[in-house]
Write an enzyme that holds these catalytic residues in place. Structure first.
Site, PDB file in Angstrom:
ATOM      1  N   HIS A   1       0.840  -1.201   0.000  1.00  0.00           N
ATOM      2  CA  HIS A   1       0.000   0.000   0.000  1.00  0.00           C
ATOM      3  C   HIS A   1       0.873   1.248   0.000  1.00  0.00           C
ATOM      4  O   HIS A   1       1.784   1.380   0.823  1.00  0.00           O
ATOM      5  CB  HIS A   1      -0.939  -0.020   1.219  1.00  0.00           C
TER       6      HIS A   1
ATOM      7  N   HIS B   1       2.610  -3.740   6.598  1.00  0.00           N
ATOM      8  CA  HIS B   1       1.589  -2.719   6.335  1.00  0.00           C
ATOM      9  C   HIS B   1       1.570  -1.776   7.539  1.00  0.00           C
ATOM     10  O   HIS B   1       2.278  -1.995   8.521  1.00  0.00           O
ATOM     11  CB  HIS B   1       0.205  -3.368   6.207  1.00  0.00           C
TER      12      HIS B   1
ATOM     13  N   GLU C   1       1.693   3.699   3.105  1.00  0.00           N
ATOM     14  CA  GLU C   1       2.178   3.058   4.332  1.00  0.00           C
ATOM     15  C   GLU C   1       3.708   3.068   4.319  1.00  0.00           C
ATOM     16  O   GLU C   1       4.383   2.048   4.253  1.00  0.00           O
ATOM     17  CB  GLU C   1       1.563   1.648   4.443  1.00  0.00           C
TER      18      GLU C   1
ATOM     19  N   GLU D   1       0.824  -5.293  10.746  1.00  0.00           N
ATOM     20  CA  GLU D   1       0.300  -3.929  10.728  1.00  0.00           C
ATOM     21  C   GLU D   1       1.146  -3.165  11.737  1.00  0.00           C
ATOM     22  O   GLU D   1       0.972  -3.320  12.951  1.00  0.00           O
ATOM     23  CB  GLU D   1      -1.173  -3.904  11.145  1.00  0.00           C
TER      24      GLU D   1
END
Ligand code: 0X9
Ligand code: ZN
Length: 434
Positions: free
Chosen positions: A198, A325, A201, A395
């Site tokens: 992404h 991410h 990010e 994450e």
């Protein structure tokens, strides 16, 4: 394109001048990079006009919305409406919604608690925005650093492109292996680290990039020496270079998530983490091209996800994987596309054990991916299904997509511990199963 505002005397290899200067690999080290990142913010804070340029809102009709969504099923429905879920707090979720998604939210029985045009949302956050984000590495800087690391460690490192992005940028892979170089096969157990599926990010590029620098600095330590001798380590810090460059275009952040595909309706981008062939586009993804969770016209329609497919399919020795991410401080393991646990009990044991260990080292929360929300077509489900790879979505931490430089050193140091742990079990992850 962001500027590098770094002292040339101290950190020559990283300053803007180094981009055109001859490579000086002897200057590259993890400690220098870290010093650079943690240098007093005042030394590189952007001028006020530069700061407001960084913060100027993209005028693309998006809203920041907060919607009621009491459980993972409601969150999955929001993804399907095209909402880009950014934060989950109790029964509410917040994130971005374009005009099409706003219509669906209003007509589709969702309870929209608040909606603020993106420009207002960003204006409200400006006071908190960290100024010192020039130390993040853009595409060219990332590539230069990878080249320099490979040049400084030619006996154990090589750099090659796994394919080109949709705009034609090479997707670079740094390989660490004491004998095999470039694309030569290896029978040693492999570990794969990927960042930046992404675009916005950006911390997800820094973590694997600086992990590589750390590995080279510590290549003489007994344990690391053993991993370098016994494993086949691949680091692809920036899978989506076009998206990254788009996100920082004109020095202002675009809150951009997808790749740079121009869709038939002229909207931009496919969500690369919905484009893999793992129950592609069944849940938690949108078929609407303008949506942030757009899954693309078919599985593996995008050159970036195709490059990962080719890469993984060609390397049957891969055993472990982290896809970085941001931001939720979570460690997620399959399945993400369906509620069930992975069918093999032994594999589940390994996933749970590894996630728990890496959670201890990072302070993140270990969780089955689909417990956050069900979303099909993600890279880790596919890597596990296709290659039996113990694949984790990290994450990373943060309070937003642009958390500033101050967060890098902490995120990098705790994630180095988790990545080293991953290496320590890559020889045989099944040693963790009873
Ligand atoms: O939605 C995603 O692609 C990831 N979150 S992010 O905010 N970085 O976009 C999480 C993927 C986790 N996978 C599944 N739940 N399937
Ligand atoms: Zn992401």
């Amino acid at each position: 394109m962001k500027k590098l505002l770094i002292s040339i005397a101290l950190f020559g290899v990283l300053c803007a001048r180094a981009v055109s200067a001859p490579l000086s690999p002897e200057n590259i080290s993890f400690n220098q990079l870290l010093k650079d990142i943690t240098a007093p913010a005042a030394a590189r804070a952007p001028e006020p006009e530069e700061r407001s340029a960084i913060l100027s809102a993209p005028s693309d009709g998006r809203y920041w919305v907060t919607v009621k969504a009491a459980d993972k099923y409601a969150r999955t429905r929001l993804l399907e409406a095209g909402m880009d879920i950014v934060e989950i707090k109790g029964d509410n979720v917040s994130g971005f919604a374009g005009p099409h998604t706003m219509e669906l939210l209003q007509s589709g029985g969702f309870v929209v608690l608040s909606r603020v045009p993106l420009s207002e949302y960003l204006a409200g956050r400006q006071k908190d925005f960290p100024a010192a984000d020039a130390v993040y590495h853009n595409y060219k800087e990332t590539w230069d650093l990878l080249k320099q690391m490979a040049a400084k460690n030619p006996d154990i490192a090589s750099l090659f492109s796994i394919g080109k992005s949709i705009e034609g940028r090479d997707i670079w892979c740094l390989r660490i292996n004491s004998n095999a170089k470039g694309e030569a096969p290896s029978s040693k157990p492999g570990a794969l680290f990927i960042g930046n599926h992404h675009a916005r990010e950006h911390l997800s590029n820094e973590v694997p990039l600086l992990f590589a620098a750390w590995l080279f600095d510590h290549r003489g330590d007994t344990a690391i020496k053993g991993y370098i001798a016994g494993l086949d380590i691949y680091i692809i810090p920036m899978l989506n270079p076009d998206g990254v460059e788009y996100d920082i275009k004109n020095g202002s952040y675009q809150y951009f998530r997808k790749n740079a595909r121009v869709n038939p309706d002229k909207s931009i981008g496919v969500d690369l983490n919905r484009n893999y062939d793992s129950w592609w586009c069944e849940s938690g993804a949108s078929t609407y091209p303008g949506a942030d969770t757009y899954c693309g016209p078919k599985a593996f329609s995008e050159p970036e996800s195709q490059a990962v497919k080719r890469f993984i399919e060609a390397r049957k020795n891969l055993k472990t994987h982290i896809s970085y991410h941001s931001y939720a401080s979570s460690i997620l393991y399959p399945w993400g596309g369906k509620e069930e646990d992975v069918p093999k009990a032994q594999d589940k044991q390994v996933f749970v054990k590894m996630a728990a260990e890496m959670a201890k080292l990072t302070g993140y929360t270990p969780e089955k991916s689909s417990d956050m929300y069900i979303a099909t077509g993600d890279s880790c489900d596919w890597a596990y299904a296709a290659g039996g790879i113990f694949a984790f979505t990290f994450e990373l931490e943060g309070n937003g997509f642009y958390p500033g430089a101050a967060i890098i050193s902490k995120a990098v140091s705790s994630n180095i511990k988790a990545a080293v742990y991953l290496l320590s079990v890559t020889d045989d992850p099944y040693k963790l199963a009873q």
